[in-house]
Design an enzyme around this catalytic site. Structure first.
Site, PDB file in Angstrom:
ATOM      1  N   CYS A  40      11.265   3.805 -10.507  1.00 19.11           N
ATOM      2  CA  CYS A  40      11.841   4.686 -11.529  1.00 19.11           C
ATOM      3  C   CYS A  40      13.371   4.622 -11.458  1.00 19.11           C
ATOM      4  O   CYS A  40      13.940   3.569 -11.699  1.00 19.11           O
ATOM      5  CB  CYS A  40      11.299   6.107 -11.393  1.00 19.11           C
ATOM      6  SG  CYS A  40      11.575   7.117 -12.877  1.00 19.11           S
ATOM      7  N   HIS A  87       5.654   4.746 -12.222  1.00 18.39           N
ATOM      8  CA  HIS A  87       5.385   5.272 -10.892  1.00 18.39           C
ATOM      9  C   HIS A  87       4.088   4.683 -10.363  1.00 18.39           C
ATOM     10  O   HIS A  87       3.001   5.143 -10.721  1.00 18.39           O
ATOM     11  CB  HIS A  87       5.288   6.798 -10.933  1.00 18.39           C
ATOM     12  CG  HIS A  87       6.603   7.477 -11.144  1.00 18.39           C
ATOM     13  ND1 HIS A  87       7.432   7.835 -10.107  1.00 18.39           N
ATOM     14  CD2 HIS A  87       7.239   7.833 -12.288  1.00 18.39           C
ATOM     15  CE1 HIS A  87       8.534   8.399 -10.595  1.00 18.39           C
ATOM     16  NE2 HIS A  87       8.429   8.409 -11.916  1.00 18.39           N
ATOM     17  N   GLU A 132       2.774   5.027  -7.532  1.00 18.62           N
ATOM     18  CA  GLU A 132       2.073   6.029  -6.724  1.00 18.62           C
ATOM     19  C   GLU A 132       1.265   6.997  -7.581  1.00 18.62           C
ATOM     20  O   GLU A 132       0.439   7.758  -7.067  1.00 18.62           O
ATOM     21  CB  GLU A 132       3.065   6.785  -5.838  1.00 18.62           C
ATOM     22  CG  GLU A 132       3.922   7.824  -6.540  1.00 18.62           C
ATOM     23  CD  GLU A 132       5.121   7.251  -7.289  1.00 18.62           C
ATOM     24  OE1 GLU A 132       5.936   8.059  -7.784  1.00 18.62           O
ATOM     25  OE2 GLU A 132       5.234   6.011  -7.398  1.00 18.62           O
TER      26      GLU A 132
END
Length: 220
Positions: free
Chosen positions: A88, A200, A202
């Site tokens: 990001c 992202h 994750e």
């Protein structure tokens, strides 16, 4: 192998840490994971992850606010070619400069700047900014850290949340993947030992975890 996530007061460190811990465990990788704001640990890392949430200026100044951190990154990443992943705003900081809250110099590792996304018309309606939610990725070129995209039957989908985006200086030499939000948006960049993702991983389900595994096993 030592994997270090940089803690510089900005970023969703907990979710990145937990995702990497899961990947290391589930993929059976021989890695030691650290979250650190100590430049002395950065210079001994075998993999470096730079997350980032917030503004370009705030994140860049957060890095600069830790004595020796930028110098340690330049030494380990650019001079010694340690594999690096920016997430990001961590990806955006790889650019020459950003324009959020005024001009701010970035790390300058990949030619380009970070600018506010403009809300174009799409199907007669203005696209909303910030760009938030799941979007499909389109690979521009092959890359070892993007191998998981080919295993997705309907194309890989990733989770985005941002209002500013990376704009290549000229052409798409270092662009690996794009997404559409009214118009093409840079989703992944790479050169040499550097990789950056606007989304992202994750928070991007199995695809995102596979991308993190690709990064941890990548040999640029």
């Amino acid at each position: 192998m030592n994997v270090t996530v940089i803690d510089y007061g900005s970023g969703n460190l907990y979710s990145v840490q937990k995702a990497l811990e899961f990947v290391i465990r589930e993929w059976g990788l021989s890695c030691t994971l650290r979250v650190s704001n100590d430049p002395r640990e950065i210079v001994h890392a075998d993999r470096i992850v730079l997350p980032g949430v917030g503004s370009f200026r705030g994140c860049m100044r957060g890095l600069q606010g830790i004595s020796g951190m930028v110098e340690a990154l330049i030494c380990r990443v650019r001079r010694e070619s340690c594999p690096f992943l920016g997430i990001c705003v961590g990806m955006q900081l790889m650019a020459s400069h950003g324009l959020e809250h005024g001009f701010e110099t970035g790390l300058g590792w990949i030619d380009g700047h970070v600018a506010l996304m403009t809300p174009p018309l799409c199907g007669g309606e203005r696209v909303k900014i910030p760009h938030m939610g799941w979007n499909q990725l389109t690979a521009v070129r092959a890359h070892d850290v993007l191998s998981a995209i080919s295993s997705e039957k309907e194309g890989a989908h990733a989770y985005f949340i941002h209002s500013y985006a990376f704009v290549p200086l000229s052409g798409a030499e270092h662009v690996v993947a794009c997404t559409m939000h009214g118009r093409p948006v840079t989703a992944m960049i790479a050169r040499d030992n550097l990789v950056g993702v606007q989304f992202h991983p994750e928070k991007s389900g199995r695809f995102g975890l596979s991308l993190l595994a690709d990064f941890l096993t990548w040999k640029p």
